[in-house]
Design a protein around this motif. Structure first.
Motif, PDB file in Angstrom:
ATOM      1  N   PHE A 123       0.827  -1.206   0.000  1.00  0.00           N
ATOM      2  CA  PHE A 123       0.000   0.000   0.000  1.00  0.00           C
ATOM      3  C   PHE A 123       0.862   1.257   0.000  1.00  0.00           C
ATOM      4  O   PHE A 123       0.559   2.227  -0.679  1.00  0.00           O
TER       5      PHE A 123
ATOM      6  N   ALA B 130       2.222   1.636  -3.511  1.00  0.00           N
ATOM      7  CA  ALA B 130       1.213   2.152  -4.443  1.00  0.00           C
ATOM      8  C   ALA B 130       0.953   3.634  -4.204  1.00  0.00           C
ATOM      9  O   ALA B 130       0.955   4.438  -5.152  1.00  0.00           O
ATOM     10  N   LEU B 131       0.739   4.026  -2.958  1.00  0.00           N
ATOM     11  CA  LEU B 131       0.453   5.433  -2.660  1.00  0.00           C
ATOM     12  C   LEU B 131       1.636   6.333  -2.989  1.00  0.00           C
ATOM     13  O   LEU B 131       1.456   7.433  -3.503  1.00  0.00           O
TER      14      LEU B 131
ATOM     15  N   ALA C  88      -4.837   4.989   3.046  1.00  0.00           N
ATOM     16  CA  ALA C  88      -5.317   3.637   3.314  1.00  0.00           C
ATOM     17  C   ALA C  88      -5.270   3.403   4.822  1.00  0.00           C
ATOM     18  O   ALA C  88      -4.437   3.979   5.520  1.00  0.00           O
TER      19      ALA C  88
ATOM     20  N   ALA D  22      -0.903   6.171  -6.629  1.00  0.00           N
ATOM     21  CA  ALA D  22      -2.193   5.467  -6.637  1.00  0.00           C
ATOM     22  C   ALA D  22      -3.206   6.228  -5.782  1.00  0.00           C
ATOM     23  O   ALA D  22      -2.852   6.875  -4.798  1.00  0.00           O
ATOM     24  N   GLU D  23      -4.448   6.138  -6.189  1.00  0.00           N
ATOM     25  CA  GLU D  23      -5.548   6.770  -5.451  1.00  0.00           C
ATOM     26  C   GLU D  23      -6.731   5.811  -5.408  1.00  0.00           C
ATOM     27  O   GLU D  23      -6.817   4.878  -6.198  1.00  0.00           O
ATOM     28  N   ASN D  24      -7.630   6.065  -4.471  1.00  0.00           N
ATOM     29  CA  ASN D  24      -8.892   5.334  -4.375  1.00  0.00           C
ATOM     30  C   ASN D  24      -8.663   3.819  -4.274  1.00  0.00           C
ATOM     31  O   ASN D  24      -9.310   3.035  -4.962  1.00  0.00           O
ATOM     32  N   LEU D  25      -7.767   3.410  -3.374  1.00  0.00           N
ATOM     33  CA  LEU D  25      -7.430   1.999  -3.230  1.00  0.00           C
ATOM     34  C   LEU D  25      -8.601   1.157  -2.738  1.00  0.00           C
ATOM     35  O   LEU D  25      -8.644  -0.039  -2.967  1.00  0.00           O
ATOM     36  N   TYR D  26      -9.538   1.781  -2.059  1.00  0.00           N
ATOM     37  CA  TYR D  26     -10.674   1.051  -1.485  1.00  0.00           C
ATOM     38  C   TYR D  26     -11.983   1.368  -2.191  1.00  0.00           C
ATOM     39  O   TYR D  26     -13.047   1.242  -1.603  1.00  0.00           O
TER      40      TYR D  26
ATOM     41  N   LYS E  58      -5.966   9.506  -1.289  1.00  0.00           N
ATOM     42  CA  LYS E  58      -4.539   9.163  -1.299  1.00  0.00           C
ATOM     43  C   LYS E  58      -4.124   8.563   0.035  1.00  0.00           C
ATOM     44  O   LYS E  58      -3.067   8.873   0.578  1.00  0.00           O
TER      45      LYS E  58
END
Length: 104
Positions: A59, A62-63, A81, A67-71, A79
């Motif tokens: 995580f 990714a961030l 988790a 990365a965004e909107n992981l969930y 941005k």
């Protein structure tokens, strides 16, 4: 690549599971609620336990890479988790957020 802030949000302890299944140990975790770590990109911050890092490193990676909107809309901050370590006796919840600051 960005830095990520990792904040210890909550620490739980399941004494019934400890009594039933765990061998006695004298020391399990040095973390404190509110403690903050800064990950320089994908690098594990000093002082963060290896087990917690293994639970969250994907995580953070990714961030830190944007990365965004992981969930799929669960998190208010897209941005970020909320991750827990994999200790079934004493799980610790961490809030991970990408910072605007570039990693070194």
């Amino acid at each position: 690549m960005k830095k990520c802030r990792i904040t210890v949000m909550r620490m739980a302890r399941y004494d019934d599971l400890i009594a039933r299944y765990e061998n006695p140990i004298t020391h399990a975790c040095d973390l404190k609620e509110g403690q903050v770590f800064i990950a320089n990109g994908w690098q594990k911050p000093e002082g963060l336990c290896e087990s917690a890092w293994e639970s969250m490193s994907a995580f953070v990676m990714a961030l830190s890479h944007g990365a965004e909107n992981l969930y799929d809309g669960w998190m208010q901050n897209q941005k970020s988790a909320m991750i827990s370590c994999n200790d079934g006796f004493r799980p610790v919840s961490f809030y991970i957020e990408a910072l605007e600051e570039d990693a070194e």
